[in-house]
Design an enzyme around this catalytic site. Structure first.
Site, PDB file in Angstrom:
ATOM      1  N   ARG A  89      77.324  63.132  21.025  1.00 48.40           N
ATOM      2  CA  ARG A  89      78.557  63.912  20.808  1.00 48.40           C
ATOM      3  C   ARG A  89      78.224  65.386  20.950  1.00 48.40           C
ATOM      4  NH1 ARG A  89      83.045  60.414  19.676  1.00 48.40           N
ATOM      5  NH2 ARG A  89      82.089  58.491  18.920  1.00 48.40           N
ATOM      6  N   LEU A  91      78.514  68.989  19.484  1.00 48.80           N
ATOM      7  CA  LEU A  91      78.750  69.548  18.150  1.00 48.80           C
ATOM      8  C   LEU A  91      79.738  70.707  18.258  1.00 48.80           C
ATOM      9  CD1 LEU A  91      75.114  69.637  16.730  1.00 48.80           C
ATOM     10  CD2 LEU A  91      76.937  68.027  16.147  1.00 48.80           C
ATOM     11  N   ASN A 105      67.371  69.677  20.935  1.00 53.54           N
ATOM     12  CA  ASN A 105      67.904  68.475  21.563  1.00 53.54           C
ATOM     13  C   ASN A 105      66.927  67.974  22.612  1.00 53.54           C
ATOM     14  OD1 ASN A 105      69.783  66.493  22.392  1.00 53.54           O
ATOM     15  ND2 ASN A 105      70.571  67.829  24.005  1.00 53.54           N
ATOM     16  N   THR A 106      66.795  66.662  22.697  1.00 49.58           N
ATOM     17  CA  THR A 106      65.986  66.078  23.781  1.00 49.58           C
ATOM     18  C   THR A 106      66.949  65.632  24.866  1.00 49.58           C
ATOM     19  OG1 THR A 106      66.134  63.819  22.903  1.00 49.58           O
ATOM     20  CG2 THR A 106      64.301  65.175  22.131  1.00 49.58           C
ATOM     21  N   SER A 134      63.310  67.096  28.925  1.00 52.51           N
ATOM     22  CA  SER A 134      63.337  68.463  28.401  1.00 52.51           C
ATOM     23  C   SER A 134      63.645  68.461  26.911  1.00 52.51           C
ATOM     24  CB  SER A 134      64.442  69.276  29.110  1.00 52.51           C
ATOM     25  OG  SER A 134      64.299  69.240  30.516  1.00 52.51           O
ATOM     26  N   ASP A 139      72.528  75.392  22.178  1.00 53.30           N
ATOM     27  CA  ASP A 139      73.484  76.510  22.051  1.00 53.30           C
ATOM     28  C   ASP A 139      74.874  75.890  22.201  1.00 53.30           C
ATOM     29  OD1 ASP A 139      73.063  77.900  25.427  1.00 53.30           O
ATOM     30  OD2 ASP A 139      73.955  76.026  24.710  1.00 53.30           O
ATOM     31  N   GLY A 141      76.713  75.489  24.633  1.00 52.78           N
ATOM     32  CA  GLY A 141      77.067  74.881  25.920  1.00 52.78           C
ATOM     33  C   GLY A 141      76.631  73.423  25.933  1.00 52.78           C
ATOM     34  N   ASP A 143      73.885  71.209  27.070  1.00 57.03           N
ATOM     35  CA  ASP A 143      72.507  71.179  27.596  1.00 57.03           C
ATOM     36  C   ASP A 143      72.144  72.476  28.315  1.00 57.03           C
ATOM     37  OD1 ASP A 143      73.205  67.767  28.453  1.00 57.03           O
ATOM     38  OD2 ASP A 143      72.184  68.539  26.659  1.00 57.03           O
TER      39      ASP A 143
HETATM   40  C1  GRF Z   1      67.333  59.636  25.114  1.00 55.98           C
HETATM   41  O1  GRF Z   1      66.756  59.659  26.407  1.00 55.98           O
HETATM   42  C2  GRF Z   1      68.056  60.920  24.849  1.00 55.98           C
HETATM   43  O2  GRF Z   1      67.450  62.072  25.365  1.00 55.98           O
HETATM   44  C3  GRF Z   1      69.337  60.660  25.582  1.00 55.98           C
HETATM   45  O3  GRF Z   1      69.661  59.324  25.321  1.00 55.98           O
HETATM   46  C4  GRF Z   1      68.455  58.622  25.054  1.00 55.98           C
HETATM   47  C5  GRF Z   1      68.584  58.022  23.689  1.00 55.98           C
HETATM   48  O4  GRF Z   1      67.563  57.119  23.538  1.00 55.98           O
HETATM   49  N1  GRF Z   1      70.371  61.562  25.149  1.00 55.98           N
HETATM   50  P1  GRF Z   1      67.174  56.584  22.065  1.00 55.98           P
HETATM   51  O5  GRF Z   1      68.468  56.333  21.334  1.00 55.98           O
HETATM   52  O6  GRF Z   1      66.370  57.686  21.431  1.00 55.98           O
HETATM   53  O7  GRF Z   1      66.387  55.368  22.351  1.00 55.98           O
END
Ligand code: GRF
Length: 196
Positions: A89, A91, A105-106, A134, A139, A141, A143
């Protein structure tokens, strides 16, 4: 370093953090796990006896009310760092502003390539020879925040979205752990990213 992790799905990155934190030398620990639904990934937190909370948008009249409750529940745990890891989602700006810059964030792509919720699918469809993973400072935006760590991941001609995503997730987890240690040890100073 006190971590709150927000997920929506299986929480594979969360699991990696929980496993790393089993080492008492690891300088961070997950104090709570939140989600926008009763996420499958809660099972990882439950296995470690870590509290979970789910704040479903459908229980609120609008996004801002949802955001306020989510922020309130996050703050209960007094985190030093909030990690979005598979949290699907956006934020509300008020939540980002309240947590920034201690909100990362990943993302399963080499930003700024392939932002958004379908990064892996988009990379496959684009036919690129490599994508990446990454970790960014969130922020307001999508990603678009400053990159703290990122690494290239090869795309194989035989890749499906699932095989590529699995390969990316391995790198994503490594980057996330490295960033968490960096923040915990002061190698990464998030105050650099306080937004004007
Ligand atoms: C991860 O690759 C995350 O970066 C992306 O969705 C995936 C979620 O995987 N937004 P998990 O729920 O951590 O297994």
């Amino acid at each position: 370093l006190r971590l709150v992790v927000l997920i929506s799905g299986g929480g594979s990155n969360l699991r990696a953090l929980l496993e790393a934190a089993e080492d008492p030398e690891f300088p961070a620990h997950v104090v709570a796990v939140g989600a926008d639904r009763p996420a499958d990934g809660f099972e990882h937190a439950e296995r470690y006896g870590i509290p979970t909370f789910d704040v479903s948008p459908t229980a609120f009249p609008d996004r801002d009310a949802w955001g306020e409750e989510l922020l309130r529940q996050i703050r209960v745990w007094q985190p030093d760092l909030v990690i979005l890891s598979g949290f699907m989602r956006l934020l509300p700006a008020g939540v980002v502003d309240a947590l920034s810059p201690n909100l990362i964030n990943t993302h399963p792509a080499y930003l700024p390539e392939f932002p958004g919720a379908h990064a892996v699918r988009d990379a496959i469809q684009a036919g690129v020879p490599e994508s990446g993973a990454s970790v960014i400072v969130v922020d307001d935006g999508v990603d678009t925040g400053p990159v703290l760590a990122q690494r290239r991941v090869p795309v194989l001609p035989t890749d499906t979205q699932a095989t590529l995503h699995d390969r990316i997730k391995v790198v994503e987890r490594e980057l996330l752990l490295d960033v968490v240690v960096g923040v915990a040890t002061g190698r990464i100073d998030l105050r650099e990213w306080v937004r004007a």
